[in-house]
Write a protein that holds these residues in place. Structure first.
Motif, PDB file in Angstrom:
ATOM      1  N   PRO A  94       0.831  -1.212   0.000  1.00  0.00           N
ATOM      2  CA  PRO A  94       0.000   0.000   0.000  1.00  0.00           C
ATOM      3  C   PRO A  94       0.863   1.258   0.000  1.00  0.00           C
ATOM      4  O   PRO A  94       1.963   1.270   0.554  1.00  0.00           O
ATOM      5  N   GLU A  95       0.347   2.321  -0.615  1.00  0.00           N
ATOM      6  CA  GLU A  95       1.043   3.600  -0.595  1.00  0.00           C
ATOM      7  C   GLU A  95       1.088   4.151   0.830  1.00  0.00           C
ATOM      8  O   GLU A  95       2.048   4.790   1.233  1.00  0.00           O
ATOM      9  N   ASN A  96       0.028   3.868   1.586  1.00  0.00           N
ATOM     10  CA  ASN A  96      -0.037   4.299   2.977  1.00  0.00           C
ATOM     11  C   ASN A  96      -0.846   3.265   3.748  1.00  0.00           C
ATOM     12  O   ASN A  96      -1.848   2.776   3.242  1.00  0.00           O
ATOM     13  N   THR A 152      -8.762   8.840  -2.941  1.00  0.00           N
ATOM     14  CA  THR A 152      -8.627   7.405  -3.193  1.00  0.00           C
ATOM     15  C   THR A 152      -7.212   6.960  -2.825  1.00  0.00           C
ATOM     16  O   THR A 152      -6.238   7.651  -3.124  1.00  0.00           O
ATOM     17  N   ASP A 153      -7.109   5.816  -2.168  1.00  0.00           N
ATOM     18  CA  ASP A 153      -5.803   5.274  -1.772  1.00  0.00           C
ATOM     19  C   ASP A 153      -5.409   4.134  -2.699  1.00  0.00           C
ATOM     20  O   ASP A 153      -6.226   3.267  -3.026  1.00  0.00           O
ATOM     21  N   THR A 154      -4.171   4.149  -3.103  1.00  0.00           N
ATOM     22  CA  THR A 154      -3.678   3.145  -4.041  1.00  0.00           C
ATOM     23  C   THR A 154      -2.529   2.354  -3.431  1.00  0.00           C
ATOM     24  O   THR A 154      -2.049   2.652  -2.335  1.00  0.00           O
ATOM     25  N   GLY A 155      -2.094   1.353  -4.148  1.00  0.00           N
ATOM     26  CA  GLY A 155      -0.944   0.560  -3.764  1.00  0.00           C
ATOM     27  C   GLY A 155      -0.273   0.019  -5.009  1.00  0.00           C
ATOM     28  O   GLY A 155      -0.726   0.262  -6.131  1.00  0.00           O
ATOM     29  N   VAL A 166      -2.635  -0.276  -8.187  1.00  0.00           N
ATOM     30  CA  VAL A 166      -4.000  -0.774  -7.997  1.00  0.00           C
ATOM     31  C   VAL A 166      -4.731   0.132  -7.010  1.00  0.00           C
ATOM     32  O   VAL A 166      -4.122   0.730  -6.122  1.00  0.00           O
ATOM     33  N   ILE A 167      -6.047   0.250  -7.188  1.00  0.00           N
ATOM     34  CA  ILE A 167      -6.886   1.036  -6.292  1.00  0.00           C
ATOM     35  C   ILE A 167      -7.249   0.167  -5.096  1.00  0.00           C
ATOM     36  O   ILE A 167      -7.790  -0.929  -5.265  1.00  0.00           O
ATOM     37  N   LEU A 168      -6.968   0.654  -3.894  1.00  0.00           N
ATOM     38  CA  LEU A 168      -7.256  -0.132  -2.698  1.00  0.00           C
ATOM     39  C   LEU A 168      -8.508   0.358  -1.980  1.00  0.00           C
ATOM     40  O   LEU A 168      -9.426  -0.412  -1.733  1.00  0.00           O
ATOM     41  N   VAL A 203      -6.562  -6.153   3.661  1.00  0.00           N
ATOM     42  CA  VAL A 203      -7.009  -5.874   2.295  1.00  0.00           C
ATOM     43  C   VAL A 203      -6.358  -6.881   1.353  1.00  0.00           C
ATOM     44  O   VAL A 203      -5.135  -7.034   1.336  1.00  0.00           O
ATOM     45  N   THR A 204      -7.183  -7.583   0.595  1.00  0.00           N
ATOM     46  CA  THR A 204      -6.697  -8.597  -0.334  1.00  0.00           C
ATOM     47  C   THR A 204      -6.929  -8.143  -1.763  1.00  0.00           C
ATOM     48  O   THR A 204      -8.035  -7.751  -2.124  1.00  0.00           O
ATOM     49  N   VAL A 205      -5.888  -8.198  -2.570  1.00  0.00           N
ATOM     50  CA  VAL A 205      -6.002  -7.945  -4.007  1.00  0.00           C
ATOM     51  C   VAL A 205      -5.802  -9.279  -4.717  1.00  0.00           C
ATOM     52  O   VAL A 205      -4.773  -9.934  -4.559  1.00  0.00           O
TER      53      VAL A 205
END
Length: 199
Positions: free
Chosen positions: A48-50, A74-77, A141-143, A167-169
């Motif tokens: 994750p970015e954060n 929006t938070d991304t990774g 990816v959008i988390l 959080v699962t991608v």
């Protein structure tokens, strides 16, 4: 000050899966695996970015100045996928995988955390081996989405209590040369709540 969750390095866990079947989980920086009849060993790592996701606009001034600052977004990774050819057959030029979508799902870790709906996004992530026995690809990816996941979290938790989720991608796609379906997942912890950044 935004709180961060420190992800602890966990031992790697290998789970044999049929094509298009199950996956195993990971922490940030630790691999999730998918292998089986594809003859390809697939590893995914989610970063994750954060690790703290702000779902609420905040007035962090003391005393409050009645000006609400919109800091949420929006938070991304980043997901990194490595594909390795484990078969004894010589790698052909068209061997590899194209992932065409990913699903983001949330498993509550904190007691009382509200359930959040999963989200699926279309995105092409090709991992082409060519004549090599290993290749990697990286994609954003959008988390935690601003207009959907964060809105749902605020509706279910209007007081802004902070909860932790795993959080699962899950990436889904197919092998280029055979059309065989494949999937792989990676997980990371994320806090979601009302954070005040006193920057």
């Amino acid at each position: 000050m935004r709180r961060l969750i420190l992800a602890l390095a966990a031992p790697l866990v290998l789970a044999a899966c049929s094509s298009g079947g199950g996956t195993s989980d990971s922490g940030s920086g630790v691999a999730g695996f998918n292998t089986g009849t594809t003859g390809l060993f697939i590893v995914a790592v989610l970063t994750p970015e954060n690790f703290s996701s702000d779902a609420f606009p905040s007035d962090c001034d003391e005393p409050p100045d009645d000006v609400i600052e919109q800091r949420i977004s929006t938070d991304t990774g980043t997901i990194t996928v490595t594909v390795r050819d484990t078969s004894i057959v010589t790698t052909t030029a068209n061997k590899g995988i194209v992932f065409s979508s990913y699903t983001v799902s949330f498993s509550p870790v904190s007691a009382g955390a509200p359930a959040l709906a999963s989200r699926t996004h279309g995105q092409s992530i090709p991992v082409i081996l060519g004549t090599s026995d290993e290749a990697s690809a990286e994609a954003e990816v959008i988390l935690v989405e601003l207009d959907t996941t964060k809105a749902e979290f605020r509706a279910k938790n209007p007081t802004g209590v902070t909860y932790t989720y795993s959080v699962t991608v899950t990436l889904r796609g197919s092998r280029i040369d055979t059309g065989q379906s494949v999937s792989v997942s990676a997980r990371a912890p994320i806090e979601i709540g009302d954070f005040c950044d006193a920057d």
